[in-house]
Scaffold this active site. Structure first.
Site, PDB file in Angstrom:
ATOM      1  N   SER A  64      41.612  61.507  34.209  1.00  0.00           N
ATOM      2  CA  SER A  64      40.174  61.840  34.239  1.00  0.00           C
ATOM      3  C   SER A  64      39.566  61.860  35.635  1.00  0.00           C
ATOM      4  CB  SER A  64      39.386  60.870  33.362  1.00  0.00           C
ATOM      5  OG  SER A  64      39.603  61.179  32.020  1.00  0.00           O
ATOM      6  N   LYS A  67      38.376  65.179  36.588  1.00  0.00           N
ATOM      7  CA  LYS A  67      37.112  65.734  36.073  1.00  0.00           C
ATOM      8  C   LYS A  67      36.074  65.875  37.180  1.00  0.00           C
ATOM      9  CE  LYS A  67      37.784  63.692  31.430  1.00  0.00           C
ATOM     10  NZ  LYS A  67      37.461  62.507  30.616  1.00  0.00           N
ATOM     11  N   TYR A 189      42.795  72.243  30.641  1.00  0.00           N
ATOM     12  CA  TYR A 189      42.334  70.848  30.733  1.00  0.00           C
ATOM     13  C   TYR A 189      43.517  69.868  30.807  1.00  0.00           C
ATOM     14  CZ  TYR A 189      40.398  66.369  29.220  1.00  0.00           C
ATOM     15  OH  TYR A 189      40.087  65.028  29.132  1.00  0.00           O
TER      16      TYR A 189
END
Ligand code: GLN
Length: 304
Positions: A64, A67, A189
């Site tokens: 993450s 991100k 992703y």
């Protein structure tokens, strides 16, 4: 100026002695066999000094943390339009929670929970010519290092077990907040999350956020107000339902990943990356959070 190297040595010793190191993420099977005893920190000050301790040069899955870089690229591409599709509020819920998304009609609370990051991935898929290749090159360029790659096994492992991410993407699609096919957006992703970097590379990649939008190679990657906004989001949303705790204990904008990494920074001062793969119950690195708490307490260098 604090004696950074000795402070890092004390923090490392405390981490080695810690009785509870948390537990490695197992919901992505490929991450389950990472040795929990890995521990590294890299620090770079804005005046150009580097400090490293432990496994700061071993690549790990950034998960993450990616991100933040994806958001930066999306903001560079479409600017304020980003906020037509994603809100900027802390969610107070785990990173993969779906209930709020349904209640709030498919507008994710922020770009760092999974649903928000999937909308950002959709923006990148729409606006990049070769999304995976172009994004990887963007990360390499920010870092000033071509030796950064996807771990294809991690991306595949997440694809075959990523049921909640498929649920999130389908929910977004049902609310018309996903323009590209679910499969295509999630393929992007899962790859962005499966990028592998060392602590030192991450510190370099995040340099532009501590440096008003200008990266290591002295190129402007974001405007100063855009860098400010990303730092504000990291402070309020970077640790999901533990963002308050991180601000309370550490007092820096930062972002965690389930690979056990955390990047945090003090604008115009320093960037620091920790890696300790054992996670706490909220999915954030247990020893990484402790290390950063110790770092800002000992150096007295936080935003507060
Ligand atoms: N790839 C992970 C997921 O989507 C990222 C989660 C994280 O690092 N918090 O579940």
């Amino acid at each position: 100026m604090p004696d950074f190297q000795s402070i890092l040595e004390i923090i490392q010793q405390d981490a080695i002695n810690a009785l509870d190191k948390g537990s490695v993420a197992t919901y992505i099977p490929e991450l389950a066999h990472i040795d929990i005893n890995n521990f590294g920190i890299h620090l770079r000050t804005s005046d150009g000094n580097d400090y490293g301790i432990g496994d700061y040069n071993k690549p790990f899955s950034i998960q993450s943390i990616s991100k933040v870089l994806a958001l930066a690229k999306a903001m560079a591409l479409i600017g304020e339009d980003t906020w037509k599709r994603i809100d900027v509020e802390p969610s107070g819920h785990p990173f993969n929670q779906l209930a709020l998304l349904e209640i709030e009609n498919g507008i994710p609370r922020n770009p760092f929970i999974n649903s928000g990051a999937i909308v950002i991935a959709d923006i990148l898929v729409s606006n990049l010519k070769n999304p995976k290749k172009d994004f990887l090159n963007y990360v390499r360029d920010l870092t000033g290092d071509d030796n950064i790659n996807f771990n294809i096994d991690v991306a595949h492992s997440e694809k075959i077990t990523g049921f909640k991410n498929f649920a999130a993407a389908n929910l977004l699609k049902s609310f018309k907040n996903l323009n590209n096919p679910v499969e295509e957006v999630l393929d992007f992703y899962f790859h962005q999350c499966a990028i592998e970097m060392t602590c030192e590379q991450l510190t370099k990649a995040f340099f532009f956020l501590a440096n008003k939008g200008t990266c290591m190679l002295n190129k402007t990657r974001l405007s100063k107000p855009q860098a400010k906004r990303i730092n504000a989001l990291m402070l309020t949303c970077g640790f999901y339902d533990e963002a308050g705790e991180f601000a309370f204990e550490v007092g820096l904008p930062g972002k965690s990943g389930v690979g056990g990494g955390i990047v945090a920074l003090l604008p115009d001062n320093y960037i620091i990356t920790t890696w300790a793969p054992g996670l706490n119950k909220k999915g954030n690195s247990k020893l990484g959070m402790l290390a950063l708490e110790e770092f800002t307490s000992k150096t007295k260098l936080s935003v507060f």
